[in-house]
Write a protein that holds these residues in place. Structure first.
Motif, PDB file in Angstrom:
ATOM      1  N   ASP A   1       0.858  -1.183   0.000  1.00 47.30           N
ATOM      2  CA  ASP A   1       0.000   0.000   0.000  1.00 47.30           C
ATOM      3  C   ASP A   1       0.893   1.231   0.000  1.00 47.30           C
ATOM      4  N   ARG A   2       1.238   1.728  -1.192  1.00 46.08           N
ATOM      5  CA  ARG A   2       2.212   2.811  -1.294  1.00 46.08           C
ATOM      6  C   ARG A   2       1.718   4.097  -0.628  1.00 46.08           C
ATOM      7  N   TYR A   3       0.411   4.209  -0.413  1.00 48.92           N
ATOM      8  CA  TYR A   3      -0.120   5.417   0.215  1.00 48.92           C
ATOM      9  C   TYR A   3      -0.033   5.359   1.737  1.00 48.92           C
ATOM     10  N   GLY A   4       0.216   4.181   2.268  1.00 51.78           N
ATOM     11  CA  GLY A   4       0.294   4.042   3.723  1.00 51.78           C
ATOM     12  C   GLY A   4       1.712   3.979   4.252  1.00 51.78           C
ATOM     13  N   ASN A   5       2.680   4.377   3.417  1.00 50.60           N
ATOM     14  CA  ASN A   5       4.092   4.247   3.797  1.00 50.60           C
ATOM     15  C   ASN A   5       4.715   5.552   4.296  1.00 50.60           C
ATOM     16  N   PHE A   6       3.911   6.585   4.502  1.00 54.04           N
ATOM     17  CA  PHE A   6       4.477   7.899   4.805  1.00 54.04           C
ATOM     18  C   PHE A   6       3.901   8.481   6.089  1.00 54.04           C
ATOM     19  N   SER A   7       4.728   9.269   6.746  1.00 54.13           N
ATOM     20  CA  SER A   7       4.330   9.908   7.999  1.00 54.13           C
ATOM     21  C   SER A   7       4.780  11.359   8.005  1.00 54.13           C
ATOM     22  N   MET A   8       4.236  12.124   8.950  1.00 53.79           N
ATOM     23  CA  MET A   8       4.569  13.538   9.090  1.00 53.79           C
ATOM     24  C   MET A   8       5.332  13.762  10.382  1.00 53.79           C
TER      25      MET A   8
END
Length: 385
Positions: free
Chosen positions: A182-189
């Protein structure tokens, strides 16, 4: 010619619009050419904007701001960009990204980082784009890895086109924290202080437009921040940004409208009273048709943008309306500026002319907050809703 009239502006946003216009006329327009030529950061104008209550005031009252809503920030954007896009962008970027902390951050993060922004003691910025990756939010490569033993996150990578990368006290940074399918769930702020070890930033070389606004190139080299500096939950960064950009694109539509208004005003004033072939230029039908087209496109864009503001505020297919408003308004700014240049003839290319500054500035908003080609993808995909 009164283009940015208040007739389409919700009644509650009219007072702040008037405040922004008065400020722009007094503090922005008179120095716009000077700052464009020098390329210096307009600290004095920024501080005046803070004193006037026009900077970072979309932050809630509980954290020191005025709690201005989307309509009010949009109204401010129209007026500031009509006076000068570079200075206007500086004022609006002073809190860029802080809204993510307000929406998703902890109470401790809001007290430590958000309050100083709202109270105009600090400025911030948002770091998303990278040198080799522009509008593909799921393709960014800057990473953040957890060092459990030290209780820290370690960032590595680069960010580009970051407003206030050098000037800010801290930034909201978008980084990759996972590698799932899930490439959209691999990022954080993350909240990253600019004095953190491993943070290095420099200004990007001079731009052709919006020169009073400074963007930077950041290198994270084992940049360490406390583990509590993650915003919200791990893996939610993409979705935080998608929501944030829906609001941001409405405001960027205001950027385009302010620039379009400036171009139309300059063209109108120039052709009325200037003669050619023994006639006032405004008497030529070709000129009248150009001005008519400019006015129609401007009014269409402004009507769309204010309708879109309502849709986004009510969260009704927000992505479609935000992308539509941003695309239409920024492209109308280019349309109006190009025709205004043509009407000015040879004088259009003089550095001292306001229209030459507007012409260079309009090239930039069609790219930032997601290039308009990406916006068209969003418009198509979300038209079914």
């Amino acid at each position: 010619m009164e283009l940015l009239d208040e007739s389409v502006v919700p009644e509650h946003a009219r007072d702040i619009k008037a405040e922004a216009r008065e400020f722009a006329e007094e503090h922005v327009a008179p120095v716009a050419g000077e700052y464009h030529d020098s390329g210096e950061y307009p600290w004095e104008v920024l501080e005046a904007g803070m004193d006037a209550g026009l900077v970072a005031q979309d932050i809630g009252e509980e954290w020191g701001g005025r709690g201005l809503d989307l309509y009010e920030i949009f109204a401010i954007a129209e007026e500031l960009y009509r006076a000068d896009a570079g200075i206007g962008l500086t004022l609006m970027l002073a809190s860029f990204g802080a809204e993510i902390v307000e929406e998703h951050g902890s109470e401790e993060q809001k007290e430590e980082f958000l309050r100083p922004i709202a109270e105009n003691e600090q400025i911030t910025g948002l770091a998303v784009s990278e040198p080799e990756t522009g509008s593909d939010l799921a393709g960014m490569q800057t990473s953040a890895e957890k060092d459990d033993e030290a209780g820290e996150w370690v960032l590595n990578g680069e960010k580009y086109w970051v407003g206030n990368a050098v000037e800010a006290d801290w930034l909201t940074v978008y980084a990759k924290t996972g590698d799932s399918e899930d490439r959209y769930g691999n990022f954080s702020m993350f909240i990253v202080p600019t004095d953190a070890p491993g943070y290095e930033a420099e200004h990007i070389p001079e731009k052709i437009g919006m020169r009073a606004s400074k963007q930077g190139h950041i290198v994270f080299d084992d940049c360490r921040i406390p583990e509590e500096n993650i915003i919200g939950v791990e893996g939610a960064g993409f979705y935080m940004l998608a929501e944030f950009f829906n609001h941001g694109r409405i405001v960027v539509g205001g950027h385009g409208l302010g620039l379009a208004a400036a171009a139309l005003e300059e063209a109108w004033d120039f052709v009325h009273g200037r003669t050619a072939f023994g006639r006032d230029i405004s008497e030529f039908q070709a000129i009248q048709h150009m001005l008519a087209d400019m006015r129609m496109e401007f009014e269409a864009a402004r009507s769309l943008n204010w309708r879109a503001a309502e849709k986004v505020a009510e969260n009704e297919n927000a992505g479609f309306w935000a992308a539509s408003a941003k695309t239409k308004s920024t492209e109308v700014a280019n349309f109006c500026a190009e025709r205004a240049m043509q009407m000015h003839g040879g004088r259009s290319i003089l550095q001292e002319r306001r229209i030459s500054r507007v012409y260079r500035d309009v090239r930039i908003p069609v790219v930032y907050e997601g290039a308009n080609e990406i916006q068209r993808n969003l418009i198509y995909r979300q038209s079914q809703y």
